[in-house]
Design a protein around this motif. Structure first.
Motif, PDB file in Angstrom:
ATOM      1  N   VAL A 196     -12.873  15.633   5.380  1.00 53.62           N
ATOM      2  CA  VAL A 196     -11.895  14.648   5.815  1.00 53.62           C
ATOM      3  C   VAL A 196     -12.622  13.534   6.560  1.00 53.62           C
ATOM      4  CG1 VAL A 196      -9.862  14.207   7.238  1.00 53.62           C
ATOM      5  CG2 VAL A 196     -10.043  16.353   5.954  1.00 53.62           C
ATOM      6  N   VAL A 197     -12.468  12.303   6.074  1.00 52.00           N
ATOM      7  CA  VAL A 197     -13.056  11.144   6.744  1.00 52.00           C
ATOM      8  C   VAL A 197     -12.181  10.720   7.909  1.00 52.00           C
ATOM      9  CG1 VAL A 197     -13.752   8.731   6.466  1.00 52.00           C
ATOM     10  CG2 VAL A 197     -14.176  10.377   4.626  1.00 52.00           C
ATOM     11  N   THR A 198     -10.877  10.614   7.670  1.00 55.90           N
ATOM     12  CA  THR A 198      -9.932  10.259   8.719  1.00 55.90           C
ATOM     13  C   THR A 198      -8.540  10.674   8.286  1.00 55.90           C
ATOM     14  OG1 THR A 198      -9.228   8.474  10.216  1.00 55.90           O
ATOM     15  CG2 THR A 198      -9.398   7.930   7.882  1.00 55.90           C
ATOM     16  N   GLU A 199      -7.631  10.717   9.229  1.00 56.15           N
ATOM     17  CA  GLU A 199      -6.222  11.015   8.971  1.00 56.15           C
ATOM     18  C   GLU A 199      -5.367   9.925   9.578  1.00 56.15           C
ATOM     19  OE1 GLU A 199      -4.841  15.168   9.276  1.00 56.15           O
ATOM     20  OE2 GLU A 199      -6.798  15.598  10.169  1.00 56.15           O
ATOM     21  N   PHE A 200      -4.253   9.633   8.933  1.00 56.62           N
ATOM     22  CA  PHE A 200      -3.261   8.718   9.490  1.00 56.62           C
ATOM     23  C   PHE A 200      -2.299   9.557  10.330  1.00 56.62           C
ATOM     24  CE2 PHE A 200      -3.199   4.661   6.708  1.00 56.62           C
ATOM     25  CZ  PHE A 200      -4.578   4.609   6.720  1.00 56.62           C
ATOM     26  N   THR A 201      -2.336   9.385  11.627  1.00 57.42           N
ATOM     27  CA  THR A 201      -1.499  10.189  12.515  1.00 57.42           C
ATOM     28  C   THR A 201      -0.376   9.394  13.153  1.00 57.42           C
ATOM     29  OG1 THR A 201      -3.061   9.782  14.332  1.00 57.42           O
ATOM     30  CG2 THR A 201      -3.384  11.777  13.031  1.00 57.42           C
ATOM     31  N   ASP A 202      -0.365   8.054  12.953  1.00 57.30           N
ATOM     32  CA  ASP A 202       0.717   7.258  13.518  1.00 57.30           C
ATOM     33  C   ASP A 202       1.954   7.415  12.649  1.00 57.30           C
ATOM     34  OD1 ASP A 202      -0.930   6.025  11.632  1.00 57.30           O
ATOM     35  OD2 ASP A 202      -0.116   4.050  12.082  1.00 57.30           O
ATOM     36  N   ASP A 203       3.100   7.136  13.209  1.00 49.52           N
ATOM     37  CA  ASP A 203       4.357   7.336  12.500  1.00 49.52           C
ATOM     38  C   ASP A 203       4.460   6.412  11.293  1.00 49.52           C
ATOM     39  OD1 ASP A 203       5.102   9.226  14.299  1.00 49.52           O
ATOM     40  OD2 ASP A 203       6.292   7.870  15.542  1.00 49.52           O
ATOM     41  N   GLY A 204       4.750   6.996  10.149  1.00 51.66           N
ATOM     42  CA  GLY A 204       5.124   6.202   8.984  1.00 51.66           C
ATOM     43  C   GLY A 204       4.015   5.807   8.050  1.00 51.66           C
ATOM     44  N   ALA A 205       2.893   5.311   8.548  1.00 52.05           N
ATOM     45  CA  ALA A 205       1.862   4.760   7.671  1.00 52.05           C
ATOM     46  C   ALA A 205       1.190   5.845   6.837  1.00 52.05           C
ATOM     47  CB  ALA A 205       0.817   4.015   8.486  1.00 52.05           C
ATOM     48  N   ILE A 206       0.895   5.493   5.578  1.00 52.61           N
ATOM     49  CA  ILE A 206       0.313   6.424   4.611  1.00 52.61           C
ATOM     50  C   ILE A 206      -0.899   5.766   3.975  1.00 52.61           C
ATOM     51  CG2 ILE A 206       0.725   7.661   2.437  1.00 52.61           C
ATOM     52  CD1 ILE A 206       3.741   7.565   3.164  1.00 52.61           C
ATOM     53  N   PRO A 207      -2.042   6.452   3.863  1.00 55.49           N
ATOM     54  CA  PRO A 207      -3.206   5.859   3.198  1.00 55.49           C
ATOM     55  C   PRO A 207      -2.962   5.736   1.691  1.00 55.49           C
ATOM     56  CG  PRO A 207      -3.666   8.146   3.756  1.00 55.49           C
ATOM     57  CD  PRO A 207      -2.340   7.801   4.370  1.00 55.49           C
ATOM     58  N   ASP A 208      -3.075   4.523   1.188  1.00 54.36           N
ATOM     59  CA  ASP A 208      -2.800   4.268  -0.227  1.00 54.36           C
ATOM     60  C   ASP A 208      -4.081   3.775  -0.894  1.00 54.36           C
ATOM     61  OD1 ASP A 208      -1.501   3.747  -2.678  1.00 54.36           O
ATOM     62  OD2 ASP A 208       0.317   3.090  -1.692  1.00 54.36           O
ATOM     63  N   GLY A 209      -4.030   2.655  -1.598  1.00 50.66           N
ATOM     64  CA  GLY A 209      -5.191   2.177  -2.327  1.00 50.66           C
ATOM     65  C   GLY A 209      -6.356   1.830  -1.413  1.00 50.66           C
ATOM     66  N   THR A 210      -7.575   2.022  -1.910  1.00 48.58           N
ATOM     67  CA  THR A 210      -8.777   1.880  -1.093  1.00 48.58           C
ATOM     68  C   THR A 210      -9.902   1.264  -1.914  1.00 48.58           C
ATOM     69  OG1 THR A 210      -8.174   3.827   0.206  1.00 48.58           O
ATOM     70  CG2 THR A 210     -10.464   3.147   0.312  1.00 48.58           C
ATOM     71  N   THR A 211     -10.768   0.494  -1.242  1.00 54.76           N
ATOM     72  CA  THR A 211     -11.986   0.012  -1.861  1.00 54.76           C
ATOM     73  C   THR A 211     -13.095   0.025  -0.826  1.00 54.76           C
ATOM     74  OG1 THR A 211     -12.901  -1.725  -3.294  1.00 54.76           O
ATOM     75  CG2 THR A 211     -11.653  -2.459  -1.361  1.00 54.76           C
ATOM     76  N   VAL A 212     -14.342  -0.226  -1.283  1.00 48.83           N
ATOM     77  CA  VAL A 212     -15.475  -0.246  -0.375  1.00 48.83           C
ATOM     78  C   VAL A 212     -16.076  -1.646  -0.345  1.00 48.83           C
ATOM     79  CG1 VAL A 212     -16.028   2.197  -0.685  1.00 48.83           C
ATOM     80  CG2 VAL A 212     -17.070   0.503  -2.193  1.00 48.83           C
ATOM     81  N   ASP A 213     -16.703  -1.991   0.783  1.00 50.52           N
ATOM     82  CA  ASP A 213     -17.430  -3.256   0.846  1.00 50.52           C
ATOM     83  C   ASP A 213     -18.927  -2.973   0.775  1.00 50.52           C
ATOM     84  OD1 ASP A 213     -18.364  -2.611   3.460  1.00 50.52           O
ATOM     85  OD2 ASP A 213     -16.672  -3.625   4.409  1.00 50.52           O
ATOM     86  N   GLU A 214     -19.730  -4.043   0.751  1.00 52.27           N
ATOM     87  CA  GLU A 214     -21.167  -3.872   0.554  1.00 52.27           C
ATOM     88  C   GLU A 214     -21.850  -3.207   1.737  1.00 52.27           C
ATOM     89  OE1 GLU A 214     -22.918  -7.689  -0.112  1.00 52.27           O
ATOM     90  OE2 GLU A 214     -22.441  -8.449   1.897  1.00 52.27           O
ATOM     91  N   GLN A 215     -21.171  -3.124   2.867  1.00 53.71           N
ATOM     92  CA  GLN A 215     -21.717  -2.430   4.028  1.00 53.71           C
ATOM     93  C   GLN A 215     -21.350  -0.948   4.043  1.00 53.71           C
ATOM     94  OE1 GLN A 215     -20.390  -4.631   7.484  1.00 53.71           O
ATOM     95  NE2 GLN A 215     -21.192  -6.569   6.700  1.00 53.71           N
ATOM     96  N   GLY A 216     -20.610  -0.511   3.016  1.00 52.57           N
ATOM     97  CA  GLY A 216     -20.248   0.896   2.919  1.00 52.57           C
ATOM     98  C   GLY A 216     -18.985   1.271   3.658  1.00 52.57           C
ATOM     99  N   TYR A 217     -18.245   0.286   4.164  1.00 53.55           N
ATOM    100  CA  TYR A 217     -16.998   0.554   4.876  1.00 53.55           C
ATOM    101  C   TYR A 217     -15.832   0.634   3.895  1.00 53.55           C
ATOM    102  CZ  TYR A 217     -19.062  -0.225   9.514  1.00 53.55           C
ATOM    103  OH  TYR A 217     -19.811  -0.111  10.662  1.00 53.55           O
TER     104      TYR A 217
END
Length: 300
Positions: A196-217
């Motif tokens: 697990v890299v991270t979890e969304f623990t705040d109310d409501g928000a859900i991790p959806d689409g994702t991409t990476v940048d050249e710095q690896g973030y």
């Protein structure tokens, strides 16, 4: 300074899966519930659309030599964007309640996609505290159109993407609101050592689409959260970028310098921008070029 603009006035019911074609300098994306693939220049010009011959379309990747590979229901298809013809590659056949939900292409040109587990989704909607174990699958489709199960079971696949060298595979389980990473063997296409890299623990928000940048973030669309979040590979929250939509669904870097972050969103909200394609400039970072699927032509 951050600048946010609307790319096209066309409004999607559920915009998803933005892909920048650096060869054509065109942005592609889908409208899930209208089963359509759209394309335009980054300034909104040259807008074109192709209708998939199914009720929905859930993910999109471009193919070498033209056309696309898409998912719809429990199937993976080759889709001719000019004629509208579709050819079945694979049907998962996991039964009612399972369907493909998102996909991407690895650095070797293989399509990686995964399921949404209907039983888990229903348990979440019902507010159950004892949730069933995720039982959706992750699949890899090779250039020869052979299909392989990879990785661990997943609940709701969202935001699959790869780091620049293709040895780390990221994928969100939106059902459990977690961002996962795997070690990815570029030679075999197998994903191991999930964490697990991270979890969304705040109310409501859900991790959806994702991409990476050249710095690896990682840049993660916070569905129902009205923002895009940038995370370091170790899961540290680096930045939060507010967007004028309630539910951003996915993100991709676009433009000649890959320095414009494109954001898709859900359309059945109340703000003026919801359901439209946004372009964010001035973030100070660049993305990583995305590969296309397969070989120039596949004959079956």
């Amino acid at each position: 300074m951050l600048e946010t603009r609307v790319v096209t006035e066309s409004r999607m019911r559920m915009g998803e899966a933005p892909v920048w074609d650096a060869d054509q300098e065109r942005l592609y994306w889908i409208d899930v519930f209208d089963a359509a693939v759209h394309r335009c220049a980054l300034d909104g010009g040259d807008l074109r659309s192709s209708r998939f011959p199914g009720e929905t379309i859930s993910s999109l990747a471009l193919r070498k030599g033209g056309g696309a590979v898409v998912t719809s229901g429990d199937g993976v298809y080759l889709f001719d964007l000019e004629s509208g013809a579709a050819e079945t590659v694979f049907e998962a056949g996991l039964g009612p309640g399972f369907g493909f939900n998102d996909g991407t292409v690895d650095r070797q040109g293989r399509f990686v996609t995964g399921m949404a587990d209907g039983a888990l989704i229903q348990a979440l909607l019902d507010g159950k505290k004892d949730l069933p174990s995720p039982s959706g699958k992750l699949y890899r489709v090779d250039a020869d159109l052979s299909v392989h199960v990879i990785g661990d079971p997943i609940g709701v696949t969202n935001g699959p993407c790869f780091d620049a060298d293709g040895t780390t595979f990221y994928c969100n389980d939106s059902g459990l609101r977690r961002v996962h990473a795997w070690d990815y063997d570029a030679s075999t296409g197998q994903a191991t050592n999930r964490r697990v890299v991270t979890e969304f623990t705040d109310d409501g928000a859900i991790p959806d689409g994702t991409t990476v940048d050249e710095q690896g973030y990682l840049w993660v669309a916070a569905y129902q959260g009205g923002e895009i979040r940038r995370y370091a590979p170790d899961g540290t929250l680096d930045r939060r970028v507010a967007v004028p939509v309630v539910s951003p669904t996915s993100v991709a870097f676009a433009g000649p310098d890959l320095d414009v972050l494109v954001v898709t969103s859900r359309g059945n909200e109340n703000t003026q921008a919801d359901g439209r394609i946004l372009a964010l400039s001035g973030l100070g970072v660049r993305g990583v070029p995305e590969n296309k699927f397969g070989q120039d032509h596949v004959s079956r």
